[in-house]
Design an enzyme around this catalytic site. Structure first.
Site, PDB file in Angstrom:
ATOM      1  N   HIS A  40       0.853  -1.193   0.000  1.00 25.02           N
ATOM      2  CA  HIS A  40       0.000   0.000   0.000  1.00 25.02           C
ATOM      3  C   HIS A  40       0.888   1.241   0.000  1.00 25.02           C
ATOM      4  CE1 HIS A  40       0.982   0.538   4.233  1.00 25.02           C
ATOM      5  NE2 HIS A  40       0.655  -0.723   4.452  1.00 25.02           N
TER       6      HIS A  40
HETATM    7  P1  TYD Z   1      -1.525  -2.663   7.655  1.00 26.05           P
HETATM    8  O1  TYD Z   1      -0.888  -1.335   7.867  1.00 26.05           O
HETATM    9  O2  TYD Z   1      -2.369  -2.842   6.437  1.00 26.05           O
HETATM   10  O3  TYD Z   1      -0.454  -3.828   7.669  1.00 26.05           O
HETATM   11  P2  TYD Z   1       0.954  -4.018   6.952  1.00 26.05           P
HETATM   12  O4  TYD Z   1       1.230  -2.829   6.131  1.00 26.05           O
HETATM   13  O5  TYD Z   1       1.911  -4.185   8.068  1.00 26.05           O
HETATM   14  O6  TYD Z   1       0.863  -5.258   6.158  1.00 26.05           O
HETATM   15  O7  TYD Z   1      -2.359  -3.013   8.954  1.00 26.05           O
HETATM   16  C1  TYD Z   1      -3.032  -4.253   9.065  1.00 26.05           C
HETATM   17  C2  TYD Z   1      -4.258  -4.043   9.915  1.00 26.05           C
HETATM   18  O8  TYD Z   1      -3.861  -3.720  11.265  1.00 26.05           O
HETATM   19  C3  TYD Z   1      -5.117  -2.886   9.454  1.00 26.05           C
HETATM   20  O9  TYD Z   1      -6.098  -3.313   8.538  1.00 26.05           O
HETATM   21  C4  TYD Z   1      -5.694  -2.372  10.742  1.00 26.05           C
HETATM   22  C5  TYD Z   1      -4.691  -2.724  11.797  1.00 26.05           C
HETATM   23  N1  TYD Z   1      -3.883  -1.575  12.245  1.00 26.05           N
HETATM   24  C6  TYD Z   1      -4.371  -0.757  13.235  1.00 26.05           C
HETATM   25  O10 TYD Z   1      -5.490  -0.951  13.754  1.00 26.05           O
HETATM   26  N2  TYD Z   1      -3.608   0.291  13.671  1.00 26.05           N
HETATM   27  C7  TYD Z   1      -2.393   0.554  13.144  1.00 26.05           C
HETATM   28  O11 TYD Z   1      -1.710   1.530  13.564  1.00 26.05           O
HETATM   29  C8  TYD Z   1      -1.885  -0.293  12.100  1.00 26.05           C
HETATM   30  C9  TYD Z   1      -0.532  -0.054  11.489  1.00 26.05           C
HETATM   31  C10 TYD Z   1      -2.661  -1.350  11.694  1.00 26.05           C
END
Ligand code: TYD
Length: 141
Positions: free
Chosen positions: A55
């Site tokens: 993303h």
């Molecule tokens: P995401 O940032 O999409 O994961 P990555 O980039 O590490 O693969 O986060 C995954 C899920 O975790 C997201 O859908 C919601 C939750 N989340 C939170 O609730 N708060 C946060 O600060 C983060 C980073 C994620």
């Protein structure tokens, strides 16, 4: 966001206080990193072969540190891709807004520490790569 380039992202060398009983690395807002940290999170127990990220962010700046183990981070501005291997707890990858990032190749037991410039806002994410590309390419670079 639309004008940001992978070349504006860089490894920041963090200070390392060497001590015979163990080392300490310190990160200070605006001194060590060019933003104010509003949120800290960390990834751990990532299964072998798993990929994270996938993303971009509209406003968020981040510093990513492999505080334990190693993983690779691929940055993509829609034109150029750069891959960084993070494997030192005293190096951080500074990522500006508008960069697509993917994290891969997590070593067993690795911990990915993330310092972020804003609280968690799902609206700040661009999770569709084609949407990201059109956002980058339709606007003046
Ligand atoms: P995401 O940032 O999409 O994961 P990555 O980039 O590490 O693969 O986060 C995954 C899920 O975790 C997201 O859908 C919601 C939750 N989340 C939170 O609730 N708060 C946060 O600060 C983060 C980073 C994620």
């Amino acid at each position: 966001m639309k004008n940001s380039r992978v070349y504006d992202c860089s490894i920041i060398e963090l200070d390392k206080h060497h001590h015979e009983k163990g080392n300490i690395t310190v990160i200070e807002n605006r001194n060590t990193i060019p933003f104010e940290t509003k949120r800290i999170y960390y990834l751990y127990d990532v299964p072998g072969g798993e990929s994270r990220g996938g993303h971009a962010h509209k406003e968020l700046s981040q510093l990513i540190v492999a505080v334990s183990g190693s993983f690779s981070v691929t940055l993509d501005d829609g034109v150029v891709k750069r891959t960084f291997l993070l494997n030192r707890p005293y190096q951080g990858l500074y990522i500006i807004p508008g960069i697509w990032r993917t994290l891969d190749d997590f070593s067993s037991g690795s911990v990915c520490l993330v310092l972020a410039s804003h609280p968690y806002y799902e609206e700040d994410y661009i999770r569709d790569y084609n949407e990201f590309l059109s956002c980058k390419l339709t606007k003046k670079r």
